[in-house]
Design a protein around this motif. Structure first.
Motif, PDB file in Angstrom:
ATOM      1  N   ARG A   1      10.058   0.535 -16.172  1.00 20.42           N
ATOM      2  CA  ARG A   1       9.148   0.917 -15.085  1.00 20.42           C
ATOM      3  C   ARG A   1       9.980   0.784 -13.829  1.00 20.42           C
ATOM      4  NH1 ARG A   1       6.351   1.714 -11.168  1.00 20.42           N
ATOM      5  NH2 ARG A   1       4.136   1.352 -10.872  1.00 20.42           N
ATOM      6  N   LEU A   2      10.027   1.803 -12.970  1.00 18.70           N
ATOM      7  CA  LEU A   2      10.925   1.856 -11.823  1.00 18.70           C
ATOM      8  C   LEU A   2      10.155   1.720 -10.512  1.00 18.70           C
ATOM      9  CD1 LEU A   2      12.811   5.036 -13.078  1.00 18.70           C
ATOM     10  CD2 LEU A   2      13.464   2.655 -13.486  1.00 18.70           C
ATOM     11  N   LEU A   3      10.623   0.835  -9.666  1.00 22.79           N
ATOM     12  CA  LEU A   3      10.025   0.645  -8.347  1.00 22.79           C
ATOM     13  C   LEU A   3      11.141   0.666  -7.315  1.00 22.79           C
ATOM     14  CD1 LEU A   3       7.665  -0.029  -6.438  1.00 22.79           C
ATOM     15  CD2 LEU A   3       7.968  -2.446  -7.064  1.00 22.79           C
ATOM     16  N   TYR A   4      10.995   1.546  -6.321  1.00 21.89           N
ATOM     17  CA  TYR A   4      11.953   1.620  -5.219  1.00 21.89           C
ATOM     18  C   TYR A   4      11.246   1.218  -3.936  1.00 21.89           C
ATOM     19  CZ  TYR A   4      15.012   3.623  -1.639  1.00 21.89           C
ATOM     20  OH  TYR A   4      15.816   3.791  -0.537  1.00 21.89           O
ATOM     21  N   VAL A   5      11.854   0.278  -3.225  1.00 22.68           N
ATOM     22  CA  VAL A   5      11.287  -0.255  -1.984  1.00 22.68           C
ATOM     23  C   VAL A   5      12.369  -0.220  -0.906  1.00 22.68           C
ATOM     24  CG1 VAL A   5      10.366  -2.336  -0.876  1.00 22.68           C
ATOM     25  CG2 VAL A   5       9.713  -1.797  -3.236  1.00 22.68           C
ATOM     26  N   ALA A   6      12.017   0.251   0.283  1.00 22.35           N
ATOM     27  CA  ALA A   6      12.934   0.221   1.427  1.00 22.35           C
ATOM     28  C   ALA A   6      12.121   0.334   2.705  1.00 22.35           C
ATOM     29  CB  ALA A   6      13.967   1.340   1.334  1.00 22.35           C
TER      30      ALA A   6
ATOM     31  N   ALA B   1       8.740  14.419 -12.018  1.00 28.09           N
ATOM     32  CA  ALA B   1       7.988  14.110 -13.245  1.00 28.09           C
ATOM     33  C   ALA B   1       7.793  12.606 -13.389  1.00 28.09           C
ATOM     34  CB  ALA B   1       8.710  14.677 -14.464  1.00 28.09           C
ATOM     35  N   LEU B   2       8.813  11.827 -13.036  1.00 32.14           N
ATOM     36  CA  LEU B   2       8.710  10.369 -13.117  1.00 32.14           C
ATOM     37  C   LEU B   2       7.671   9.836 -12.122  1.00 32.14           C
ATOM     38  CD1 LEU B   2      12.502   9.526 -13.415  1.00 32.14           C
ATOM     39  CD2 LEU B   2      10.766   9.094 -15.182  1.00 32.14           C
ATOM     40  N   LEU B   3       7.672  10.396 -10.921  1.00 28.91           N
ATOM     41  CA  LEU B   3       6.672   9.995  -9.924  1.00 28.91           C
ATOM     42  C   LEU B   3       5.266  10.364 -10.391  1.00 28.91           C
ATOM     43  CD1 LEU B   3       8.565  11.042  -6.673  1.00 28.91           C
ATOM     44  CD2 LEU B   3       7.869   8.698  -7.250  1.00 28.91           C
ATOM     45  N   ALA B   4       5.115  11.569 -10.930  1.00 25.99           N
ATOM     46  CA  ALA B   4       3.799  12.026 -11.393  1.00 25.99           C
ATOM     47  C   ALA B   4       3.279  11.189 -12.559  1.00 25.99           C
ATOM     48  CB  ALA B   4       3.867  13.503 -11.793  1.00 25.99           C
ATOM     49  N   SER B   5       4.181  10.757 -13.432  1.00 22.45           N
ATOM     50  CA  SER B   5       3.757   9.968 -14.600  1.00 22.45           C
ATOM     51  C   SER B   5       3.466   8.513 -14.248  1.00 22.45           C
ATOM     52  CB  SER B   5       4.847  10.005 -15.674  1.00 22.45           C
ATOM     53  OG  SER B   5       5.953   9.189 -15.302  1.00 22.45           O
ATOM     54  N   GLY B   6       3.956   8.056 -13.095  1.00 23.01           N
ATOM     55  CA  GLY B   6       3.774   6.662 -12.714  1.00 23.01           C
ATOM     56  C   GLY B   6       4.894   5.752 -13.180  1.00 23.01           C
ATOM     57  N   GLN B   7       5.870   6.293 -13.926  1.00 18.76           N
ATOM     58  CA  GLN B   7       7.004   5.459 -14.341  1.00 18.76           C
ATOM     59  C   GLN B   7       7.848   5.067 -13.136  1.00 18.76           C
ATOM     60  OE1 GLN B   7       9.545   7.037 -17.462  1.00 18.76           O
ATOM     61  NE2 GLN B   7      10.942   5.296 -17.343  1.00 18.76           N
ATOM     62  N   LEU B   8       7.892   5.933 -12.125  1.00 17.40           N
ATOM     63  CA  LEU B   8       8.635   5.686 -10.897  1.00 17.40           C
ATOM     64  C   LEU B   8       7.647   5.614  -9.733  1.00 17.40           C
ATOM     65  CD1 LEU B   8      11.214   5.589  -9.109  1.00 17.40           C
ATOM     66  CD2 LEU B   8      11.265   8.092  -9.238  1.00 17.40           C
ATOM     67  N   GLU B   9       7.825   4.613  -8.904  1.00 18.68           N
ATOM     68  CA  GLU B   9       7.002   4.464  -7.708  1.00 18.68           C
ATOM     69  C   GLU B   9       7.914   4.137  -6.536  1.00 18.68           C
ATOM     70  OE1 GLU B   9       3.277   1.745  -6.018  1.00 18.68           O
ATOM     71  OE2 GLU B   9       4.116   1.316  -7.990  1.00 18.68           O
ATOM     72  N   ALA B  10       7.613   4.706  -5.372  1.00 20.22           N
ATOM     73  CA  ALA B  10       8.352   4.432  -4.142  1.00 20.22           C
ATOM     74  C   ALA B  10       7.382   3.842  -3.132  1.00 20.22           C
ATOM     75  CB  ALA B  10       8.984   5.710  -3.609  1.00 20.22           C
ATOM     76  N   ARG B  11       7.723   2.665  -2.592  1.00 19.01           N
ATOM     77  CA  ARG B  11       6.822   1.980  -1.661  1.00 19.01           C
ATOM     78  C   ARG B  11       7.584   1.498  -0.436  1.00 19.01           C
ATOM     79  NH1 ARG B  11       3.616  -2.447  -4.928  1.00 19.01           N
ATOM     80  NH2 ARG B  11       2.540  -2.610  -2.946  1.00 19.01           N
ATOM     81  N   PRO B  12       7.028   1.722   0.747  1.00 23.84           N
ATOM     82  CA  PRO B  12       7.650   1.184   1.961  1.00 23.84           C
ATOM     83  C   PRO B  12       7.706  -0.343   1.913  1.00 23.84           C
ATOM     84  CG  PRO B  12       5.985   2.830   2.500  1.00 23.84           C
ATOM     85  CD  PRO B  12       5.844   2.534   1.037  1.00 23.84           C
ATOM     86  N   LEU B  13       8.718  -0.902   2.553  1.00 33.08           N
ATOM     87  CA  LEU B  13       8.940  -2.352   2.568  1.00 33.08           C
ATOM     88  C   LEU B  13       7.697  -3.115   3.016  1.00 33.08           C
ATOM     89  CD1 LEU B  13      11.259  -4.471   2.148  1.00 33.08           C
ATOM     90  CD2 LEU B  13      11.627  -4.324   4.599  1.00 33.08           C
ATOM     91  N   ASP B  14       7.066  -2.656   4.105  1.00 30.68           N
ATOM     92  CA  ASP B  14       5.873  -3.348   4.615  1.00 30.68           C
ATOM     93  C   ASP B  14       4.742  -3.368   3.596  1.00 30.68           C
ATOM     94  OD1 ASP B  14       7.088  -3.945   7.002  1.00 30.68           O
ATOM     95  OD2 ASP B  14       6.113  -2.338   8.129  1.00 30.68           O
TER      96      ASP B  14
END
Length: 194
Positions: free
Chosen positions: A46-51, A70-83
């Protein structure tokens, strides 16, 4: 036994690995970020990117991952702002609470069928300019490492050397089992055992 080394590559790491990546500039960060996350795709993490960026800029950073959308759509990859990922309503730094949140995310990833939670976090924005503030982040990294030594967790912690002072960069590398440092070689490390 956990790996303890200096590295030039962000790939080949898996659960319980905790890597400090001291870099210079966005391009150097993306050069580590993308292979690290691609490595997690092949490992079924499960991938999470934070910055410290807005969501559109975070997604742009991931453009080098061919299956990004496709990874973002499936939920395997998520990108979230640091705050958002480290958000404390009153602005205080709650290290133990943050560690508990990440541990819960790691356990949920495994419960969801993934090998581990693979976190790539550019946490430069957490390091204040003063030494006392940097020391709080170093203490937090020790707590994260203790959790990571016993949890399904793989982490790449990015610190931009252009914004983090030499003392802080060396101290942050010191408390990670694995570190990459441009010119800030740390000959010893302090980290948790499994």
């Amino acid at each position: 036994m956990r790996r303890s080394e200096q590295t030039a590559s962000p790939v080949g790491y898996g659960p319980r690995d905790h890597i400090c990546w001291v870099y210079r500039g966005d391009e150097a960060w993306r050069a580590a970020l993308v292979p690290f996350l691609r490595d997690g795709v092949s490992g079924h993490d499960r991938l999470l990117y934070v910055a410290d960026k807005d969501e559109a800029a975070l997604v742009d950073d991931l453009a080098g991952i061919p299956e990004r959308d496709a990874l973002l759509a499936s939920g395997q990859l998520e990108a979230r702002p640091l705050d958002d990922a480290y958000g404390w309503p009153d602005g205080s730094f709650d290290g133990p609470g943050q560690v508990a949140r990440f541990e819960a995310l790691a356990r949920a990833a495994v419960a969801g069928g993934y090998r581990s939670l693979r976190l790539a976090a550019d946490v430069t924005g957490l390091v204040p300019a003063d030494d006392a503030g940097a020391d709080r982040v170093v203490a937090y990294e020790l707590l994260v490492d203790a959790m990571g030594a016993r949890s399904p967790w793989t982490s790449l912690c990015g610190y931009d050397r252009a914004r983090v002072g030499e003392r802080a960069a060396r101290a942050l590398s010191f408390v990670h089992p694995v570190h990459h440092a441009e010119g800030d070689v740390v000959l010893a490390r302090l980290h948790a055992a499994e």
